[in-house]
Design a protein around this motif. Structure first.
Motif, short mmCIF file in Angstrom:
data_model
loop_
_atom_site.label_atom_id
_atom_site.label_comp_id
_atom_site.label_asym_id
_atom_site.label_seq_id
_atom_site.Cartn_x
_atom_site.Cartn_y
_atom_site.Cartn_z
N PRO A 32 -8.92 -10.73 6.99
CA PRO A 32 -8.47 -9.63 6.12
C PRO A 32 -7.03 -9.85 5.64
O PRO A 32 -6.18 -10.34 6.39
CB PRO A 32 -8.57 -8.40 7.02
CG PRO A 32 -9.55 -8.78 8.08
CD PRO A 32 -9.35 -10.24 8.31
N GLN A 33 -6.79 -9.50 4.41
CA GLN A 33 -5.45 -9.61 3.83
C GLN A 33 -4.77 -8.24 3.87
O GLN A 33 -5.38 -7.23 3.51
CB GLN A 33 -5.54 -10.10 2.39
CG GLN A 33 -6.20 -11.46 2.24
CD GLN A 33 -5.43 -12.55 2.95
OE1 GLN A 33 -4.22 -12.68 2.79
NE2 GLN A 33 -6.14 -13.35 3.73
N LEU A 34 -3.53 -8.22 4.31
CA LEU A 34 -2.79 -6.96 4.35
C LEU A 34 -2.45 -6.51 2.93
O LEU A 34 -1.94 -7.30 2.12
CB LEU A 34 -1.50 -7.12 5.16
CG LEU A 34 -1.61 -6.84 6.67
CD1 LEU A 34 -2.60 -7.79 7.33
CD2 LEU A 34 -0.25 -6.96 7.33
N GLN A 35 -2.74 -5.26 2.63
CA GLN A 35 -2.50 -4.71 1.30
C GLN A 35 -1.39 -3.66 1.29
O GLN A 35 -0.70 -3.50 0.29
CB GLN A 35 -3.79 -4.07 0.76
CG GLN A 35 -4.96 -5.02 0.65
CD GLN A 35 -4.72 -6.13 -0.36
OE1 GLN A 35 -3.89 -6.01 -1.25
NE2 GLN A 35 -5.45 -7.23 -0.23
N ASN A 36 -1.21 -2.97 2.40
CA ASN A 36 -0.21 -1.91 2.43
C ASN A 36 0.17 -1.60 3.87
O ASN A 36 -0.70 -1.52 4.74
CB ASN A 36 -0.75 -0.64 1.75
CG ASN A 36 0.29 0.46 1.65
OD1 ASN A 36 1.49 0.20 1.71
ND2 ASN A 36 -0.15 1.69 1.50
N VAL A 37 1.45 -1.47 4.11
CA VAL A 37 1.95 -1.06 5.43
C VAL A 37 2.75 0.22 5.24
O VAL A 37 3.68 0.27 4.43
CB VAL A 37 2.84 -2.15 6.06
CG1 VAL A 37 3.42 -1.66 7.38
CG2 VAL A 37 2.04 -3.43 6.28
N VAL A 38 2.36 1.25 5.97
CA VAL A 38 3.05 2.54 5.91
C VAL A 38 3.83 2.72 7.21
O VAL A 38 3.27 2.59 8.30
CB VAL A 38 2.06 3.70 5.72
CG1 VAL A 38 2.80 5.03 5.67
CG2 VAL A 38 1.23 3.50 4.46
#
Length: 237
Positions: A32-38
């Motif tokens: 999986p590719q990281l798309q968003n980190v909150v």
């Protein structure tokens, strides 16, 4: 493993359904590719948001609509929601490191507005990733399989599986260990959310992948995604 006709049998008990273990799936190079980190942080000061909105670049503040000032930076690309209490939410970063770096840059922007902020209590709250399994998926089969596996499990250990194409086009899977949520689409596209670390995201995907690999829709090709064309910028004379 059982085919789908067995899974829909009304006489089938949960013990008859073979649990899809990660070890049963063929070795996969899908990551999986990281798309968003909150993430969240605390500047430990009270802030007059009107001052920040006037003095900071790329600031947006509409108090009648939202009680935080919105700041944006390009490197790393991220957005911050800064509240009068000094609480800050960072979103849009593509990694945990970028989220922390962006948070420190936002703190410096606030400092340039005449404040003396700290940068405390940084914590990643949610990591969103995506993956493509490479084939179309029979979503109703995955849903039934997981529901039947969980029949004899205690309520607090059951995974949620919901698929109603009239309401939402994807299958929603709520995993318990690790506690992550999957949005699975017929095209083979998977969105993972709710992870606190990338290890949780990878582990959750590794556990759900055997189900997605098993319920292949034979003879149905994946839709071709068109690449967005970049608009040419015309220089002004």
């Amino acid at each position: 493993m059982l085919d789908e006709t067995h899974l829909v049998s009304t006489n089938l008990s949960a013990s008859d359904v073979p649990e899809a273990q990660p070890s049963q799936a063929p070795p996969s190079t899908i990551t999986p590719q990281l798309q968003n980190v909150v993430a969240t942080a605390n500047l430990e000061i009270r802030i007059d948001l009107n001052i920040v909105a006037r003095q900071a670049r790329n600031a947006d503040y509409k108090p009648k609509r939202f009680t935080a000032v919105v700041l944006r930076i390009r490197e790393p690309k991220a957005t911050a929601l800064i509240f009068a209490s000094g609480k800050m939410v960072i979103t849009g970063a593509r990694s945990e490191l970028d989220a922390r770096l962006a948070g420190r840059k936002f703190a410096r922007i606030v400092a340039k507005c005449g404040y003396h902020p700290k940068f405390l209590d940084f914590k990643v709250q949610n990591i969103v990733g995506s993956a493509d399994v490479g084939h179309c998926i029979r979503l109703e089969g995955v849903e039934r399989h997981i529901r039947l596996e969980d029949v004899d499990k205690p309520v607090n250990q059951r995974r949620g599986a919901a698929y109603d194409p009239d309401i939402f086009p994807g299958l929603v899977l709520r995993w318990m260990d690790p506690r992550v949520v999957f949005l699975v689409f017929v095209s083979g596209r998977v969105v993972i959310t709710g992870a606190k670390t990338r290890e949780q995201l990878y582990e959750g995907f590794r556990k759900v992948l055997p189900y997605l690999k098993y319920y292949v829709i034979e003879g149905l090709a994946q839709p071709v995604r068109k690449k967005k064309k970049k608009k040419k910028q015309h220089s002004q004379d």
